[in-house]
Each structure stands twice: as structure tokens, then as C-alpha cells.
Design a protein around this motif. Structure first.
Motif, PDB file in Angstrom:
ATOM      1  N   THR A   7       0.794  -1.231   0.000  1.00 23.48           N
ATOM      2  CA  THR A   7       0.000   0.000   0.000  1.00 23.48           C
ATOM      3  C   THR A   7       0.826   1.282   0.000  1.00 23.48           C
ATOM      4  O   THR A   7       0.390   2.279  -0.557  1.00 23.48           O
ATOM      5  CB  THR A   7      -0.944   0.026   1.214  1.00 23.48           C
ATOM      6  N   MET A   8       2.013   1.273   0.618  1.00 20.29           N
ATOM      7  CA  MET A   8       2.699   2.553   0.810  1.00 20.29           C
ATOM      8  C   MET A   8       3.124   3.205  -0.505  1.00 20.29           C
ATOM      9  O   MET A   8       3.278   4.429  -0.577  1.00 20.29           O
ATOM     10  CB  MET A   8       3.886   2.409   1.755  1.00 20.29           C
ATOM     11  N   PHE A   9       3.273   2.412  -1.560  1.00 17.64           N
ATOM     12  CA  PHE A   9       3.641   2.980  -2.856  1.00 17.64           C
ATOM     13  C   PHE A   9       2.494   2.889  -3.868  1.00 17.64           C
ATOM     14  O   PHE A   9       2.704   3.123  -5.061  1.00 17.64           O
ATOM     15  CB  PHE A   9       4.887   2.279  -3.399  1.00 17.64           C
ATOM     16  N   ASP A  10       1.297   2.591  -3.401  1.00 18.04           N
ATOM     17  CA  ASP A  10       0.124   2.491  -4.275  1.00 18.04           C
ATOM     18  C   ASP A  10      -0.410   3.903  -4.537  1.00 18.04           C
ATOM     19  O   ASP A  10      -0.892   4.558  -3.612  1.00 18.04           O
ATOM     20  CB  ASP A  10      -0.950   1.632  -3.601  1.00 18.04           C
ATOM     21  N   PRO A  11      -0.347   4.401  -5.773  1.00 18.96           N
ATOM     22  CA  PRO A  11      -0.757   5.785  -6.036  1.00 18.96           C
ATOM     23  C   PRO A  11      -2.233   6.057  -5.772  1.00 18.96           C
ATOM     24  O   PRO A  11      -2.635   7.215  -5.678  1.00 18.96           O
ATOM     25  CB  PRO A  11      -0.414   5.983  -7.517  1.00 18.96           C
ATOM     26  N   ARG A  12      -3.032   5.014  -5.626  1.00 17.91           N
ATOM     27  CA  ARG A  12      -4.452   5.223  -5.332  1.00 17.91           C
ATOM     28  C   ARG A  12      -4.675   5.657  -3.896  1.00 17.91           C
ATOM     29  O   ARG A  12      -5.683   6.305  -3.582  1.00 17.91           O
ATOM     30  CB  ARG A  12      -5.242   3.939  -5.611  1.00 17.91           C
ATOM     31  N   ILE A  13      -3.736   5.309  -2.998  1.00 20.37           N
ATOM     32  CA  ILE A  13      -3.933   5.618  -1.582  1.00 20.37           C
ATOM     33  C   ILE A  13      -2.693   6.242  -0.939  1.00 20.37           C
ATOM     34  O   ILE A  13      -2.612   6.354   0.280  1.00 20.37           O
ATOM     35  CB  ILE A  13      -4.364   4.371  -0.785  1.00 20.37           C
TER      36      ILE A  13
END
Length: 542
Positions: A55-61
Motif C-alpha cells: 500500500t505505501m507505494f500504491d498511487p491510489r492511496i
């Protein structure tokens, strides 16, 4: 243009903002709006403790920030992921619950911030906690609060590392959030029953049914609305349309150490010499906005393990990954229930200093990098960060466009003591892993490698490979000097109807992971608002 009215507007649904929104909306007569730029926390990986690596590099969040080239870090641009989702960084972080040292908060009080000593703040830490760990002192901990606190199951490799730390002269400490921080032990984590306990799940989920609380996601706040020296609302963009939200009482900025100063600057609150060339009219001169940036810089040591007891071994095959997934789904245990670091060490690099100046994160795995594949060999990682950096950086917009990313310059390793402490930290890692307790497990040192031995070589490795450990703070610092942005009631100096409550208000970064302190700041802010709406407004420091 749509116009709506509330009593309070909270900007940013992160670690502090969720707390403030919950506490203020507990009064059914008070209308509260919580605005978040990101989506709701429906991504299933958010709720899996080990899901942070997805999640930490997911551009959606995640905002997906990166620094400007950092001179002290080999002129590299360093990624700075920050949560852009309900729960903010508490939804994508490594789950470590570390309050910091008593000395941190007593120092804040020594700077003149009344009500911010450790003894003043302990009730707010306790108020937040639902600590499930047996044998914890009731003086420092509590049960029944919103935030679930638990601990990883013991593991032979982790036990060996704790014993090795003790052999190296670092005491065992089962509760670094208790009477003293120094020592080695298992990390306390923001998890409950094998699930992440973010600020959103802890504070918003119980409150979302309240008719007087509106949670608006997908809303980019463009600027604060001001009338003279009073903030009367915010302007936001939602799906391409402009919405104006008005507030009868206060706006609380809880957008984080990057976005809170960014929004102040976009609204004309900051240094006129900075704002003028951007075509932004200065509505209130506060030169400290975006200054005093502090963060914990970290470097990793990776070691091969002589026994197949690491996560690399457990999830290194398709069968292993399937087994791990089923284990978590059926029991909420196993590798997917782990935080980013199972063992923590708080230690001193020099005997003459009064309290720990470095922190280790011991991870029972090794990887090519953050968010990247695990190594094919059995391996473990020990990272070190300096707890009280003296280097200072800046956050500065370079465009009046609210969607443009600000310029982040952390100036890592600018101060000599920062460089010396990081080198000493790497040497202490080597000392610990070289103790007898680790002999059955310790294989080859992969990075930095045994050929890197001189102080100059170790420092070069730190410069070339180090990165943020995700603890930016202090860009709207609390205090009484000319560079202070908020007073000790978190009110923006010289403005009415505006407070800041997030990591940006820390005069100095806490000695540890910042999420616990941010949640405390949210609790403290809500108490300040609820306990008094009539305290005199401070004068701007000269």
C-alpha cells in the motif's frame, strides 16, 4: 458554487484528524465535517498488517511524494510515501506503536509549551489505548480505548536478537512505552485480533453512524477561506467542481507535516518573501511555515541467515505464499499479521548522553528494497535511525496550484552529529549480531558488507543507501519564538478560528515512530477545543 455550513471542519483524516473528528462529534449538537483528499479505506490490503508493503507505494492511496535531491544523501531523490486515504499514514504504516521518550515531551514544556510535559500528556496516551498485552503497568497503559495495541508472537530468531542485544550491554525492556525507553524487546503494534488498527478503524468506524458527522472523501482542499485575520472555512475541489465549506467555530488542519504547511502557504499564510514571487497575496506573515522540517533517516544492514527460519523461507515459494494466506484468513496469525519490524532496540551510541539516541528495527526478512521482492536466500534485516537529528529541512510550495506537489528538502546528514551517530549506529548493529546468541543464525553480511569498515566507508554507504523511515514532522512548530507557527493550544499565531493538529506541530521530532504521538496530539487538540473556547488569542511573536 455549493456552500455548506458546519461548526467544525477538520482537514485530513489521518492519525490526528480521525481522533479530532470523533471527539468533537461526540456532542450531537455539534456539526463536524471531516475532509479527506483520498478514498475510503476499502482496499483489503490496508487491513492486513503486513499489507503495508503493497500500500505505501500504491498511487491510489498514497501521495507518492519524493524529496528534492538531497546533498547529504548523494544528491538522490528519496521517495516519501504518505497516506492519502481514510486513516492517512496509520492505514499504510508499519504499525509500530512507540510514544517517544519522557525527555522529548519535557523538552517541549521547557520550550515554554504549557501542558505538553510527559506527565501532562500521559493521560491522552492512555485514553487512546486498548492494550491487550498482559502485565503492563496501569500507570502507563490502559484498556478499553479505541486503539488496539498488541504484539507479535515470540520467534527463535527474534529471541536470539534480543539476547544478543543484552550481551552487547543493552538491557532487555519489555515495555519501551513504560517507565523508560532504553532497551531491547518486541515491538508493540497497532493491531487487534490480527487486523490493522488504523485511526480510521479505531476512531471513525465507531462514529460514522452519527448524523452530525460528515466524512467527505475525494476532496482536495484548495485554500482556507479568510475574513481579515479569521478563518471562516475552506474551499475544496470534488470531482472537478468547487465546494465552499463554512464553519461557525474552527478549522482544524490535520493534513500532516507536508500538506498542513502547504495549505497554509496556498492560503497566503507564510513567509511573504516566499509567497510573493508565486503571485500569492500574503494574508498573514508567518515565516516559520514549512521551516524546521525534521525526519528520521535510516540505513539498513542485511545478513544471510544460516537456518531457514526467516520469512524469506516461509513465503519464498508459491506453496508457502498460499499457506501463509490461508493461515491469516483462518487464524489471523502468521507472516501476514506482522508489523514492519518485530523487535525494537533503543540504545545510546555514547555513554555520556542521557537517553537513547538511536533505534533499531529488526525484521525477520530481507528484500531488494522497500516494496520489492524478498531475497531468495534466508535473510534478516536490522535498520538504524538517529532519534534526535539536528539537521533541518523545509517544505515549500513552488506553484499556486493546489494539486502541485511541494518541494521537500529534508537536508539529511547536514549536521555533523547526525553523520557520526549513523556511523556509530551501523557499528552497534554489527556488535549486536556478532554476539554469541546470534552465532547459530548469523551468516554473511550482505550489506554494507565486511569490506566496508572505515568510518568514511560506512558514512558513504549511509549516504548512498539510506532513506526516510517515514517520520516527517515539525513544519508548523509549536512555540513562542519568531519561527513558531502555533501556540501551546495549537492555535495558529495571529489568526482566529484555526488550529493545527498533526506531526507538524512538534517542536522537535519524538524519539521513535510518530504515529502514537500523532494520535495523542489529536486527543490533546480535541480536549483543548472542548475545554475552552474562550482562552485569549496569542499575539504574534516579534
Amino acid at each position: 458554487m455549493t456552500v455548506e455550513s458546519y461548526d467544525f471542519i477538520v482537514v485530513g483524516a489521518g492519525s490526528a484528524g480521525c481522533v479530532v473528528a470523533n471527539r468533537l462529534s461526540a456532542d450531537s449538537a455539534t456539526r463536524v465535517l471531516l475532509i479527506e483528499a483520498g478514498p475510503r479505506d476499502r482496499n483489503p490490503w490496508i487491513h492486513v498488517p503486513a499489507g503495508y508493503y503493497r500500500t505505501m507505494f500504491d498511487p491510489r492511496i498514497s501521495w507518492g511524494y519524493e524529496t528534492a535531491p538531497v546533498p547529504g544523501a548523494a544528491n538522490r531523490r528519496i521517495p516519501w510515501p504518505r497516506g492519502k486515504v481514510l486513516g492517512g499514514c496509520s492505514s499504510i504504516n508499519g504499525l509500530v506503536y512507540a510514544r517517544g521518550q519522557r525527555e522529548d515531551f519535557d523538552h517541549w514544556r521547557q520550550l515554554g509549551n504549557v501542558g505538553w510535559s510527559f506527565d501532562d500528556l500521559l493521560p491522552f496516551f492512555r485514553m487512546a489505548e486498548d492494550n491487550a498485552l498482559p502485565g503492563m503497568s496501569e500507570t502507563y497503559h490502559a484498556k478499553g480505548g479505541p486503539l488496539g495495541i498488541s504484539q507479535a508472537e515470540p520467534n527463535p530468531l527474534c529471541d536470539a536478537f534480543i539476547e544478543a542485544a543484552e550481551q552487547a550491554g543493552i538491557p532487555r525492556n519489555r515495555d519501551y512505552n513504560g517507565a523508560q525507553q532504553e532497551g531491547a524487546g518486541y515491538f508493540q503494534t497497532t493491531a487487534r485480533n490480527g487486523l490493522r488498527c488504523s485511526a480510521a478503524t479505531a476512531y471513525l468506524r465507531p462514529a460514522r453512524h452519527r448524523s452530525n458527522l460528515r466524512i467527505q472523501t475525494g476532496a482536495l482542499v484548495r485554500r482556507l477561506l479568510t475574513e481579515g485575520r479569521r478563518v471562516v472555512g475552506v474551499e475544496a475541489e470534488i470531482d472537478g467542481r468547487t465546494v465552499e465549506y463554512r464553519c461557525a467555530r474552527e478549522v482544524v488542519l490535520s493534513a500532516g507535516a507536508i500538506n498542513s504547511p502547504q495549505l497554509l502557504q496556498l492560503s497566503g499564510i507564510g513567509d511573504p518573501a516566499h509567497l510573493g514571487p508565486l503571485g500569492i497575496e500574503t494574508r498573514h506573515a508567518l515565516p516559520g511555515v514549512g521551516q524546521n522540517l525534521q525526519d528520521h533517516y535510516t540505513a539498513r544492514c542485511v545478513f544471510a541467515c544460516k537456518q531457514p527460519v526467516t520469512l524469506n523461507d516461509e513465503v519464498g515459494t508459491v506453496i508457502g505464499r498460499v499457506r501463509t494466506g490461508l493461515q491469516w484468513l483462518l487464524t489471523r496469525r502468521g507472516p501476514l499479521s506482522l508489523s514492519a519490524g518485530q523487535v525494537g532496540v533503543f540504545a545510546r551510541t555514547r555513554p555520556e548522553i542521557a537517553s537513547p539516541d538511536i533505534q533499531f528495527h529488526f525484521l525477520r526478512y530481507s528484500a531488494e528494497g522497500r516494496g520489492k521482492s524478498l531475497h531468495r536466500f534466508s535473510g534478516f534485516t536490522v535498520s538504524v535511525c538517529q532519534l534526535r537529528p539536528e539537521s533541518r529541512g523545509t517544505i515549500a510550495i513552488d506553484s499556486p496550484d493546489p494539486a502541485a506537489k511541494p518541494v521537500i528538502q529534508p537536508n539529511y546528514l547536514d549536521a555533523m552529529i547526525d553523520r557520526e551517530t549513523m556511523v556509530a549506529g551501523i557499528r552497534l548493529i554489527r556488535d549486536v549480531v556478532g554476539q554469541p546468541a546470534m552465532a547459530p543464525f548469523l551468516g554473511q553480511e550482505i550489506t554494507p558488507g565486511t569490506d566496508v569498515e572505515s568510518d568514511e566507508g560506512v558514512l558513504d554507504y549511509v549516504r548512498q543507501s539510506g532513506s526516510t523511515i517515514f517520520h516527517p514532522s515539525s513544519t508548523c512548530k509549536m512555540g513562542h519564538d519568531a519561527m513558531a507557527v502555533v501556540d501551546d493550544r495549537l492555535r495558529v499565531r495571529g489568526m482566529e478560528g484555526l488550529r493545527v493538529a498533526d506531526a507538524s506541530i512538534m517542536p522537535t521530532v519524538v524519539s521513535g515512530n510518530t504515529n502514537a504521538a500523532c494520535i495523542m496530539i489529536g486527543e490533546k487538540c480535541a480536549d483543548l477545543i472542548l475545554s475552552s473556547q474562550s482562552a485569549p488569542q496569542p499575539e504574534l511573536a516579534q
